[in-house]
Design a protein around this motif. Structure first.
Motif, PDB file in Angstrom:
ATOM      1  N   CYS A   1     -86.089  48.359 -77.127  1.00  0.00           N
ATOM      2  CA  CYS A   1     -86.944  47.346 -76.681  1.00  0.00           C
ATOM      3  C   CYS A   1     -86.759  45.713 -77.049  1.00  0.00           C
ATOM      4  O   CYS A   1     -87.640  45.169 -76.340  1.00  0.00           O
ATOM      5  CB  CYS A   1     -88.197  47.957 -77.462  1.00  0.00           C
ATOM      6  N   THR A   2     -85.907  45.719 -77.936  1.00  0.00           N
ATOM      7  CA  THR A   2     -85.437  44.450 -77.983  1.00  0.00           C
ATOM      8  C   THR A   2     -85.180  43.606 -76.823  1.00  0.00           C
ATOM      9  O   THR A   2     -85.460  42.477 -76.419  1.00  0.00           O
ATOM     10  CB  THR A   2     -84.229  44.248 -79.045  1.00  0.00           C
ATOM     11  N   PHE A   3     -84.164  44.423 -76.071  1.00  0.00           N
ATOM     12  CA  PHE A   3     -83.767  43.792 -74.610  1.00  0.00           C
ATOM     13  C   PHE A   3     -84.948  43.599 -73.600  1.00  0.00           C
ATOM     14  O   PHE A   3     -85.077  42.981 -72.754  1.00  0.00           O
ATOM     15  CB  PHE A   3     -82.416  44.774 -74.138  1.00  0.00           C
TER      16      PHE A   3
ATOM     17  N   LEU B   1     -90.476  39.437 -86.635  1.00  0.00           N
ATOM     18  CA  LEU B   1     -90.874  40.290 -87.703  1.00  0.00           C
ATOM     19  C   LEU B   1     -90.295  41.805 -87.701  1.00  0.00           C
ATOM     20  O   LEU B   1     -90.494  42.420 -86.422  1.00  0.00           O
ATOM     21  CB  LEU B   1     -92.250  40.361 -87.536  1.00  0.00           C
ATOM     22  N   GLY B   2     -89.550  42.320 -88.433  1.00  0.00           N
ATOM     23  CA  GLY B   2     -88.777  43.554 -88.519  1.00  0.00           C
ATOM     24  C   GLY B   2     -87.521  43.163 -87.444  1.00  0.00           C
ATOM     25  O   GLY B   2     -87.366  43.870 -86.454  1.00  0.00           O
ATOM     26  N   CYS B   3     -86.839  41.832 -87.764  1.00  0.00           N
ATOM     27  CA  CYS B   3     -85.904  41.333 -87.039  1.00  0.00           C
ATOM     28  C   CYS B   3     -84.655  42.275 -86.626  1.00  0.00           C
ATOM     29  O   CYS B   3     -84.116  42.194 -85.715  1.00  0.00           O
ATOM     30  CB  CYS B   3     -85.764  40.227 -87.584  1.00  0.00           C
TER      31      CYS B   3
ATOM     32  N   GLN C   1     -87.592  38.113 -90.637  1.00  0.00           N
ATOM     33  CA  GLN C   1     -87.945  39.075 -91.764  1.00  0.00           C
ATOM     34  C   GLN C   1     -87.247  40.523 -91.338  1.00  0.00           C
ATOM     35  O   GLN C   1     -87.675  41.103 -90.145  1.00  0.00           O
ATOM     36  CB  GLN C   1     -89.288  39.141 -91.977  1.00  0.00           C
ATOM     37  N   ASP C   2     -86.736  41.094 -92.381  1.00  0.00           N
ATOM     38  CA  ASP C   2     -86.279  42.508 -92.167  1.00  0.00           C
ATOM     39  C   ASP C   2     -86.688  43.316 -93.409  1.00  0.00           C
ATOM     40  O   ASP C   2     -86.701  42.494 -94.586  1.00  0.00           O
ATOM     41  CB  ASP C   2     -84.909  42.719 -91.878  1.00  0.00           C
ATOM     42  N   TYR C   3     -86.999  44.229 -93.560  1.00  0.00           N
ATOM     43  CA  TYR C   3     -87.210  45.337 -94.823  1.00  0.00           C
ATOM     44  C   TYR C   3     -86.043  45.236 -95.865  1.00  0.00           C
ATOM     45  O   TYR C   3     -86.112  44.988 -97.077  1.00  0.00           O
ATOM     46  CB  TYR C   3     -87.451  46.701 -94.261  1.00  0.00           C
ATOM     47  N   ASN C   4     -84.825  45.131 -95.322  1.00  0.00           N
ATOM     48  CA  ASN C   4     -83.654  45.465 -95.821  1.00  0.00           C
ATOM     49  C   ASN C   4     -82.879  44.082 -96.331  1.00  0.00           C
ATOM     50  O   ASN C   4     -82.424  43.508 -95.002  1.00  0.00           O
ATOM     51  CB  ASN C   4     -82.703  46.556 -95.505  1.00  0.00           C
TER      52      ASN C   4
ATOM     53  N   THR D   1     -92.029  41.110 -82.246  1.00  0.00           N
ATOM     54  CA  THR D   1     -91.544  42.367 -82.953  1.00  0.00           C
ATOM     55  C   THR D   1     -91.377  43.337 -82.003  1.00  0.00           C
ATOM     56  O   THR D   1     -92.217  43.480 -81.088  1.00  0.00           O
ATOM     57  CB  THR D   1     -92.742  42.290 -83.930  1.00  0.00           C
ATOM     58  N   SER D   2     -90.283  44.082 -82.245  1.00  0.00           N
ATOM     59  CA  SER D   2     -89.968  45.316 -81.321  1.00  0.00           C
ATOM     60  C   SER D   2     -89.418  46.392 -82.185  1.00  0.00           C
ATOM     61  O   SER D   2     -88.719  46.415 -83.206  1.00  0.00           O
ATOM     62  CB  SER D   2     -88.479  44.656 -80.687  1.00  0.00           C
ATOM     63  N   GLU D   3     -90.016  47.494 -81.759  1.00  0.00           N
ATOM     64  CA  GLU D   3     -89.991  48.703 -82.270  1.00  0.00           C
ATOM     65  C   GLU D   3     -90.359  48.895 -83.738  1.00  0.00           C
ATOM     66  O   GLU D   3     -89.590  49.234 -84.858  1.00  0.00           O
ATOM     67  CB  GLU D   3     -88.339  49.227 -82.243  1.00  0.00           C
TER      68      GLU D   3
HETATM   69  C1  LIG Z   1     -86.609  50.116 -85.896  1.00  0.00           C
HETATM   70  S1  LIG Z   1     -85.965  48.757 -86.578  1.00  0.00           S
HETATM   71  C2  LIG Z   1     -86.115  47.580 -85.183  1.00  0.00           C
HETATM   72  C3  LIG Z   1     -85.215  46.234 -85.468  1.00  0.00           C
HETATM   73  C4  LIG Z   1     -85.094  45.261 -84.446  1.00  0.00           C
HETATM   74  N1  LIG Z   1     -86.418  44.692 -84.262  1.00  0.00           N
HETATM   75  C5  LIG Z   1     -84.901  45.935 -82.982  1.00  0.00           C
HETATM   76  O1  LIG Z   1     -85.481  45.996 -82.083  1.00  0.00           O
HETATM   77  O2  LIG Z   1     -83.789  46.066 -82.876  1.00  0.00           O
HETATM   78  C6  LIG Z   1     -87.627  48.384 -87.266  1.00  0.00           C
HETATM   79  C7  LIG Z   1     -87.543  47.188 -88.275  1.00  0.00           C
HETATM   80  O3  LIG Z   1     -89.038  46.810 -88.652  1.00  0.00           O
HETATM   81  C8  LIG Z   1     -88.487  46.573 -89.979  1.00  0.00           C
HETATM   82  N2  LIG Z   1     -89.772  47.327 -90.924  1.00  0.00           N
HETATM   83  C9  LIG Z   1     -90.285  48.701 -90.435  1.00  0.00           C
HETATM   84  N3  LIG Z   1     -91.097  48.928 -91.501  1.00  0.00           N
HETATM   85  C10 LIG Z   1     -91.154  47.956 -92.235  1.00  0.00           C
HETATM   86  C11 LIG Z   1     -92.082  47.757 -93.528  1.00  0.00           C
HETATM   87  N4  LIG Z   1     -93.034  48.702 -93.782  1.00  0.00           N
HETATM   88  N5  LIG Z   1     -92.107  46.359 -94.158  1.00  0.00           N
HETATM   89  C12 LIG Z   1     -91.193  45.594 -93.675  1.00  0.00           C
HETATM   90  N6  LIG Z   1     -90.376  45.840 -92.478  1.00  0.00           N
HETATM   91  C13 LIG Z   1     -90.479  46.793 -91.819  1.00  0.00           C
HETATM   92  C14 LIG Z   1     -87.512  46.937 -90.529  1.00  0.00           C
HETATM   93  O4  LIG Z   1     -87.013  45.901 -91.035  1.00  0.00           O
HETATM   94  C15 LIG Z   1     -86.566  47.099 -89.123  1.00  0.00           C
HETATM   95  O5  LIG Z   1     -85.643  46.187 -89.060  1.00  0.00           O
END
Ligand SMILES: C[S@@+](CC[C@H](N)C(=O)[O-])C[C@H]1O[C@@H](n2cnc3c(N)ncnc32)[C@H](O)[C@@H]1O
Length: 372
Positions: A167-169, A190-192, A212-215, A292-294
């Protein structure tokens, strides 16, 4: 919560980065290495109850008992470096939020990375990053945890940021065709994960872009290097036309300090992140645009996500959210999230694009009900 995330292991990912559907797994090279080590042949783990066509389109599969055990053992156990929030259920641990400094010597950020070009954007080859992190000696150790659990989502441990999700694309395409303006805007990705959405905003002359990313591992090893690669002198569009080699090792980042100084990088769980921003007056806490994606795959996170959006979006701001219609096995999806938003009665949503090929995907706009 039942742990049902899992995905197929794809072959053929060595040395190339493709636009990934969610059946693809960027842990490929590292997993192949592990496979070879074990001398075993991994097979797809799918539920026989799912129709074959459906299985193909899913990124989540039924989890093997040993995987469930591993996930369960990963998630609830508090560790010394994980923040325990008193207001959250005792057993769950959440990553404390922190800002990641941009190193003085940005050349270091791209050391040992292979940089590739895709859709006019530079990004590091994730398989190479995973190879360098797969020995388990690196901080959060998300690569080996992800490999050994055969999962690209380990709730509370690893939330999928090592992979570029489909979904980013979709959202990049939408931002371009809808001619969304970033000039002088403050933007949050957000959730980058790879941070491509924020990079698009940066290239669109946003005033500030926060990632921002979780990790923290994702921020340090993927997001920040990607931003540096796109800020690098000579990485302008003219150099990325067809015919350009898509893979190269950048010896010197030569990053434009002007562009990079517009960026800030954060890791941590969403509630912790919004608390960090609200508590520090030096940090922007109201964004004109949130991309924000996915990020709505897990209904357990909806409350934290909703509250974060409501705390961090400026009064007349807009969230552009890209998502699959439904995340099988995890339970989240567009309709559930929209229902959640409706019940909270803070935001209005509008579907601005539906992508009806393969698994149905949506782009939705979210804005405050009382905005102009
Ligand atoms: C499935 S990945 C998608 C990554 C990116 N947006 C993409 O489309 O390629 C979900 C992202 O949301 C963030 N995320 C999910 N749940 C989270 C939470 N509870 N708190 C913080 N970040 C969260 C994670 O860091 C992760 O990078």
């Amino acid at each position: 919560m039942a742990f049902q995330f899992n995905f197929s292991i794809t072959e053929n990912v060595e040395n190339k980065l493709e636009i990934l559907s969610d059946t693809d797994l960027l842990l490929g090279s590292a997993q192949d290495a592990l496979k070879n080590q074990k001398g075993s042949t991994e097979s797809k783990e799918v539920s026989s109850e799912e129709p074959a066509a459906l299985q193909e389109s899913l990124h989540v599969y039924k989890v093997a008992p040993e995987t469930a055990a591993l996930v369960a053992s990963c998630c609830p156990k508090p560790t010394e470096d994980e923040n325990q929030n008193e207001t959250l259920p005792k057993k769950q641990s959440y990553k404390v939020a922190r800002e990641h400094n941009i190193p003085d010597d940005v050349d270091k950020v791209l050391e040992n990375k292979v940089v590739e070009a895709l859709s006019g954007l530079y990004h590091v080859n994730i398989s190479v990053v995973e190879m360098t992190l797969s020995d388990g000696s690196h901080g959060e150790d998300i690569v080996s945890k992800s490999i050994s659990s055969h999962s690209d989502l380990l709730p509370g441990v690893y939330e999928g940021g090592m992979k570029i999700w489909e979904c980013t694309f979709d959202l990049i395409d939408y931002l371009s065709t809808a001619e969304i303006q970033f000039v002088n805007k403050t933007v949050l990705d957000l959730g980058c994960g790879a941070g491509l959405l924020g990079i698009v905003a940066l290239k669109g002359k946003a005033e500030k872009v926060h990632f921002q990313d979780y990790n923290g591992t994702v921020i340090d090893e993927i997001t920040l290097p990607n931003v540096v690669a796109n800020c690098a002198a000579g990485s302008d569009d003219d150099n990325r036309e067809a015919g350009e080699p898509t893979s190269k090792r950048l010896k010197k980042a030569d990053c434009s300090p002007g562009l990079l100084s517009k960026c800030k990088f954060f890791s941590g769980e969403w509630s912790e992140f919004s608390r960090l921003l609200s508590s520090d007056r030096k940090l922007i806490s109201n964004y004109d645009i949130i991309l924000t994606s996915e990020t709505i795959y897990n209904p357990d996170y909806y409350s934290a996500l909703h509250d974060t959006l409501s705390k961090l979006l400026s009064k007349n701001g807009c969230v552009y959210l890209a998502s699959k219609a439904h995340y099988f096995g995890v339970g989240g999806g567009v309709h559930l999230f929209e229902k959640f938003i409706e019940e909270r009665n803070v935001f209005r949503t509008k579907t601005v694009k539906i992508i009806d090929e393969g698994l149905k995907r949506f782009i939705i706009e979210v804005a405050f009900k009382n905005s102009s």
